[in-house]
Design a protein around this motif. Structure first.
Motif, PDB file in Angstrom:
ATOM      1  N   VAL A 343      12.752   4.417  20.286  1.00  0.00           N
ATOM      2  CA  VAL A 343      12.926   2.968  20.434  1.00  0.00           C
ATOM      3  C   VAL A 343      11.729   2.232  19.830  1.00  0.00           C
ATOM      4  CG1 VAL A 343      13.030   1.074  22.102  1.00  0.00           C
ATOM      5  CG2 VAL A 343      14.452   3.101  22.427  1.00  0.00           C
ATOM      6  N   ALA A 344      10.521   2.703  20.124  1.00  0.00           N
ATOM      7  CA  ALA A 344       9.319   2.062  19.588  1.00  0.00           C
ATOM      8  C   ALA A 344       9.290   2.137  18.068  1.00  0.00           C
ATOM      9  CB  ALA A 344       8.068   2.730  20.170  1.00  0.00           C
ATOM     10  N   PHE A 345       9.757   3.251  17.510  1.00  0.00           N
ATOM     11  CA  PHE A 345       9.793   3.372  16.051  1.00  0.00           C
ATOM     12  C   PHE A 345      10.696   2.307  15.439  1.00  0.00           C
ATOM     13  CE2 PHE A 345      12.171   4.886  12.352  1.00  0.00           C
ATOM     14  CZ  PHE A 345      11.137   5.033  11.444  1.00  0.00           C
ATOM     15  N   PHE A 346      11.884   2.128  15.997  1.00  0.00           N
ATOM     16  CA  PHE A 346      12.814   1.160  15.419  1.00  0.00           C
ATOM     17  C   PHE A 346      12.374  -0.274  15.670  1.00  0.00           C
ATOM     18  CE2 PHE A 346      15.695   4.854  15.364  1.00  0.00           C
ATOM     19  CZ  PHE A 346      16.119   4.762  14.043  1.00  0.00           C
ATOM     20  N   VAL A 347      11.721  -0.532  16.784  1.00  0.00           N
ATOM     21  CA  VAL A 347      11.200  -1.878  17.034  1.00  0.00           C
ATOM     22  C   VAL A 347      10.127  -2.235  16.007  1.00  0.00           C
ATOM     23  CG1 VAL A 347       9.805  -3.264  18.636  1.00  0.00           C
ATOM     24  CG2 VAL A 347      11.754  -1.964  19.486  1.00  0.00           C
ATOM     25  N   GLY A 348       9.302  -1.254  15.655  1.00  0.00           N
ATOM     26  CA  GLY A 348       8.219  -1.521  14.723  1.00  0.00           C
ATOM     27  C   GLY A 348       8.522  -1.216  13.286  1.00  0.00           C
ATOM     28  N   ALA A 349       9.799  -0.962  12.949  1.00  0.00           N
ATOM     29  CA  ALA A 349      10.150  -0.475  11.611  1.00  0.00           C
ATOM     30  C   ALA A 349      10.550  -1.572  10.645  1.00  0.00           C
ATOM     31  CB  ALA A 349      11.296   0.541  11.708  1.00  0.00           C
ATOM     32  N   GLU A 350      10.199  -2.824  10.935  1.00  0.00           N
ATOM     33  CA  GLU A 350      10.641  -3.934  10.095  1.00  0.00           C
ATOM     34  C   GLU A 350      10.214  -3.790   8.646  1.00  0.00           C
ATOM     35  OE1 GLU A 350       8.805  -8.186  10.052  1.00  0.00           O
ATOM     36  OE2 GLU A 350      10.435  -8.238  11.493  1.00  0.00           O
ATOM     37  N   ASP A 351       9.015  -3.238   8.434  1.00  0.00           N
ATOM     38  CA  ASP A 351       8.479  -3.162   7.082  1.00  0.00           C
ATOM     39  C   ASP A 351       8.669  -1.802   6.427  1.00  0.00           C
ATOM     40  OD1 ASP A 351       7.508  -5.760   7.320  1.00  0.00           O
ATOM     41  OD2 ASP A 351       5.706  -5.047   8.332  1.00  0.00           O
ATOM     42  N   ALA A 352       9.522  -0.958   7.011  1.00  0.00           N
ATOM     43  CA  ALA A 352       9.646   0.396   6.480  1.00  0.00           C
ATOM     44  C   ALA A 352      10.057   0.421   5.029  1.00  0.00           C
ATOM     45  CB  ALA A 352      10.651   1.194   7.319  1.00  0.00           C
ATOM     46  N   GLY A 353      10.888  -0.518   4.596  1.00  0.00           N
ATOM     47  CA  GLY A 353      11.370  -0.513   3.231  1.00  0.00           C
ATOM     48  C   GLY A 353      10.316  -0.807   2.199  1.00  0.00           C
ATOM     49  N   GLU A 354       9.126  -1.314   2.622  1.00  0.00           N
ATOM     50  CA  GLU A 354       8.095  -1.662   1.663  1.00  0.00           C
ATOM     51  C   GLU A 354       7.149  -0.506   1.382  1.00  0.00           C
ATOM     52  OE1 GLU A 354       6.018  -5.054   3.134  1.00  0.00           O
ATOM     53  OE2 GLU A 354       7.859  -6.086   3.713  1.00  0.00           O
ATOM     54  N   GLU A 355       7.291   0.604   2.066  1.00  0.00           N
ATOM     55  CA  GLU A 355       6.223   1.577   2.093  1.00  0.00           C
ATOM     56  C   GLU A 355       5.862   2.141   0.743  1.00  0.00           C
ATOM     57  OE1 GLU A 355       6.560   4.546   5.021  1.00  0.00           O
ATOM     58  OE2 GLU A 355       6.497   3.135   6.671  1.00  0.00           O
ATOM     59  N   VAL A 356       6.851   2.531  -0.053  1.00  0.00           N
ATOM     60  CA  VAL A 356       6.500   3.198  -1.295  1.00  0.00           C
ATOM     61  C   VAL A 356       6.788   2.337  -2.507  1.00  0.00           C
ATOM     62  CG1 VAL A 356       6.896   5.257  -2.682  1.00  0.00           C
ATOM     63  CG2 VAL A 356       6.831   5.415  -0.229  1.00  0.00           C
ATOM     64  N   GLN A 357       7.741   1.387  -2.403  1.00  0.00           N
ATOM     65  CA  GLN A 357       7.953   0.496  -3.522  1.00  0.00           C
ATOM     66  C   GLN A 357       6.671  -0.231  -3.887  1.00  0.00           C
ATOM     67  OE1 GLN A 357      10.383   1.172  -1.507  1.00  0.00           O
ATOM     68  NE2 GLN A 357      12.385   0.832  -2.401  1.00  0.00           N
ATOM     69  N   GLY A 358       5.802  -0.457  -2.890  1.00  0.00           N
ATOM     70  CA  GLY A 358       4.575  -1.206  -3.122  1.00  0.00           C
ATOM     71  C   GLY A 358       3.452  -0.386  -3.719  1.00  0.00           C
ATOM     72  N   GLN A 359       3.640   0.916  -3.962  1.00  0.00           N
ATOM     73  CA  GLN A 359       2.566   1.731  -4.515  1.00  0.00           C
ATOM     74  C   GLN A 359       2.309   1.316  -5.952  1.00  0.00           C
ATOM     75  OE1 GLN A 359       0.774   3.879  -2.928  1.00  0.00           O
ATOM     76  NE2 GLN A 359       1.925   4.954  -1.369  1.00  0.00           N
ATOM     77  N   ARG A 360       1.044   0.917  -6.223  1.00  0.00           N
ATOM     78  CA  ARG A 360       0.640   0.575  -7.573  1.00  0.00           C
ATOM     79  C   ARG A 360      -0.685   1.260  -7.864  1.00  0.00           C
ATOM     80  NH1 ARG A 360       2.431  -4.468  -5.577  1.00  0.00           N
ATOM     81  NH2 ARG A 360       4.129  -5.400  -6.773  1.00  0.00           N
ATOM     82  N   ALA A 361      -1.006   1.310  -9.137  1.00  0.00           N
ATOM     83  CA  ALA A 361      -2.314   1.834  -9.497  1.00  0.00           C
ATOM     84  C   ALA A 361      -3.397   0.956  -8.887  1.00  0.00           C
ATOM     85  CB  ALA A 361      -2.454   1.881 -11.026  1.00  0.00           C
ATOM     86  N   PRO A 362      -4.588   1.513  -8.639  1.00  0.00           N
ATOM     87  CA  PRO A 362      -5.615   0.771  -7.931  1.00  0.00           C
ATOM     88  C   PRO A 362      -5.949  -0.562  -8.555  1.00  0.00           C
ATOM     89  CG  PRO A 362      -6.222   3.083  -8.088  1.00  0.00           C
ATOM     90  CD  PRO A 362      -4.959   2.909  -8.887  1.00  0.00           C
ATOM     91  N   GLU A 363      -6.012  -0.634  -9.890  1.00  0.00           N
ATOM     92  CA  GLU A 363      -6.389  -1.893 -10.500  1.00  0.00           C
ATOM     93  C   GLU A 363      -5.323  -2.964 -10.281  1.00  0.00           C
ATOM     94  OE1 GLU A 363      -4.551   0.806 -13.654  1.00  0.00           O
ATOM     95  OE2 GLU A 363      -5.981   0.939 -12.022  1.00  0.00           O
ATOM     96  N   GLN A 364      -4.035  -2.572 -10.289  1.00  0.00           N
ATOM     97  CA  GLN A 364      -2.981  -3.533 -10.026  1.00  0.00           C
ATOM     98  C   GLN A 364      -2.966  -3.908  -8.552  1.00  0.00           C
ATOM     99  OE1 GLN A 364       0.866  -2.484 -11.425  1.00  0.00           O
ATOM    100  NE2 GLN A 364       0.353  -2.921 -13.539  1.00  0.00           N
ATOM    101  N   GLU A 365      -3.217  -2.942  -7.689  1.00  0.00           N
ATOM    102  CA  GLU A 365      -3.237  -3.206  -6.260  1.00  0.00           C
ATOM    103  C   GLU A 365      -4.280  -4.268  -5.956  1.00  0.00           C
ATOM    104  OE1 GLU A 365      -1.742  -2.331  -2.418  1.00  0.00           O
ATOM    105  OE2 GLU A 365      -1.109  -1.615  -4.367  1.00  0.00           O
ATOM    106  N   GLY A 366      -5.434  -4.150  -6.579  1.00  0.00           N
ATOM    107  CA  GLY A 366      -6.482  -5.113  -6.333  1.00  0.00           C
ATOM    108  C   GLY A 366      -6.097  -6.514  -6.769  1.00  0.00           C
ATOM    109  N   ARG A 367      -5.317  -6.639  -7.858  1.00  0.00           N
ATOM    110  CA  ARG A 367      -4.941  -7.955  -8.338  1.00  0.00           C
ATOM    111  C   ARG A 367      -3.893  -8.607  -7.481  1.00  0.00           C
ATOM    112  NH1 ARG A 367      -5.252  -5.462 -13.560  1.00  0.00           N
ATOM    113  NH2 ARG A 367      -2.999  -5.236 -13.633  1.00  0.00           N
ATOM    114  N   THR A 368      -3.132  -7.820  -6.719  1.00  0.00           N
ATOM    115  CA  THR A 368      -2.030  -8.407  -5.970  1.00  0.00           C
ATOM    116  C   THR A 368      -2.389  -8.672  -4.532  1.00  0.00           C
ATOM    117  OG1 THR A 368      -1.201  -6.207  -5.468  1.00  0.00           O
ATOM    118  CG2 THR A 368      -0.303  -7.298  -7.416  1.00  0.00           C
ATOM    119  N   GLN A 369      -3.567  -8.296  -4.090  1.00  0.00           N
ATOM    120  CA  GLN A 369      -3.928  -8.489  -2.690  1.00  0.00           C
ATOM    121  C   GLN A 369      -4.516  -9.871  -2.472  1.00  0.00           C
ATOM    122  OE1 GLN A 369      -6.424  -5.186  -1.880  1.00  0.00           O
ATOM    123  NE2 GLN A 369      -4.742  -3.774  -1.654  1.00  0.00           N
TER     124      GLN A 369
END
Length: 369
Positions: A343-369
């Motif tokens: 139950v706790a997993f599903f309550v807190g799982a709102e952002d699960a879909g963002e987990e890996v789509q958001g992986q970028r190289a470090p230099e791009q990650e820094g520009r988007t934060q």
């Protein structure tokens, strides 16, 4: 005609707001205390106790669960305090109370440290009266966990600190066995070894690949990074053969520990039960190894489903091999804890879909934060 206003919509908003506040509060609690992992934390001392005494009193079961939860609070809250600077740059952690400043680091640290004497008191006091051997084993667990929390992403060779964390969690099974009178048995060490290897795998591979871009950008050192995993500029992750070899080896070791325990009849099952358990363990082993392919292709929905499913299968394999030896009271206790975790997993799982789509190289990650 505007149907979004008026008395009826006002009533709906009044009805929704308390529920929304409750969900947000539940997410805050889970973000701080990782409620979705309490099943694993409580499972280990309980199985350690069962490995010595198959029938435990309700008081003993409750005390063993409470010891596991004390260790759980210490492990996760201390880790969050230490890792707060890097967690502030991790999109997946943006709603955590510490990251948002709802809980101050000093308050969280006090909570983590308070769990140590409470866990020791539960070990030494009735109904367990575990004695100093159990207390020393618990101190070893707390000490190893502190070493990992402080040095886990800073060590020169992260697999070593991951292994130290594995020892910390595995010690809970030993604590459970000694707390109910000991001595340890083969079943105790099966639970301890499974826990240690499971942590080595999910911390080094599952968590390491999920958090890779943010860890690289923050200068952290993890098992996945040391073995050569890197985020791609266009998204996704490059997983070199060294990462795959490590993941396969540790997965196979987890499966071998449980399979060998059933094959060698460490739990004293009758012939039919042993054969049934061998079939179940074999089927789950094939499925877990098959899912490793999805874990090692960390991009998109296949990864999100595959790595969670493999973690769940490997986690559940341990209580499954113990299951025929568990009393009804222990089965019900573990069932309730598992339901709470889910139950706790599903309550807190709102952002699960963002987990890996958001992986970028470090230099791009820094520009988007």
């Amino acid at each position: 005609m505007d149907t979004t206003s008026g008395p009826s919509s006002d009533r709906r908003r009044l009805e929704v707001r308390p529920a929304g506040r409750l969900v947000r509060a539940a997410r805050d609690v889970d973000g701080l205390l990782r409620v979705h992992f309490v099943f694993f934390s409580a499972l280990l001392p309980v199985l350690g106790g069962v490995s010595v005494r198959r029938t435990l009193s309700p008081g003993a079961i409750a005390a063993l669960v409470a010891i596991g939860l004390c260790f759980h609070v210490f492990a996760y809250v201390l880790n969050d305090v230490v890792d707060l600077p890097i967690d502030r740059t991790q999109p997946l952690r943006r709603r955590d109370p510490l990251v948002r400043g709802v809980i101050r680091p000093g308050q969280a640290l006090g909570l983590a440290l308070a769990a140590v004497p409470l866990g020791l008191a539960l070990t030494l006091a009735p109904p367990l009266r575990g004695g100093w051997a159990a207390a020393i084993a618990l101190c070893v667990g707390f000490g190893c966990m502190a070493v990992y929390d402080v040095y886990g992403k800073r060590a020169a060779f992260p697999p070593l600190t991951d292994a130290v964390q594995g020892v910390a969690w595995g010690s809970l099974a030993v604590v459970g066995a000694l707390a109910v009178g000991g001595p340890t048995t083969a079943g105790t060490w099966v639970a301890a070894a499974h826990a240690a290897l499971f942590i080595l795998l999910i911390n080094g591979i599952h968590g390491g690949l999920r958090d890779l871009a943010n860890d690289v950008a923050g200068g952290a050192r993890t098992t996945a990074i040391v073995f050569g995993a890197r985020p791609r500029a266009a998204g996704g992750i490059d997983v070199p053969p060294a990462v795959a070899a490590f993941a396969f080896t540790v997965t196979a070791l987890v499966l071998a520990v449980d399979g060998a325990a059933v094959w060698g009849n460490a739990f004293g099952y009758d012939g039919a039960t042993r054969q049934a358990m061998l079939a179940v363990v074999g089927a789950l082993a094939v499925l877990a190894l098959g899912l490793l392919g999805a874990v090692l292709r960390p991009h998109g929905v296949v990864f999100q489903v595959g790595f969670r499913l493999q973690m769940f299968l490997l986690l559940m394999l341990l209580p499954i091999v113990f299951f025929p030896s568990l009393s009804p009271a222990v089965r019900w206790t573990l069932g309730v804890l598992l339901a709470l975790s889910v139950v706790a997993f599903f309550v807190g799982a709102e952002d699960a879909g963002e987990e890996v789509q958001g992986q970028r190289a470090p230099e791009q990650e820094g520009r988007t934060q």
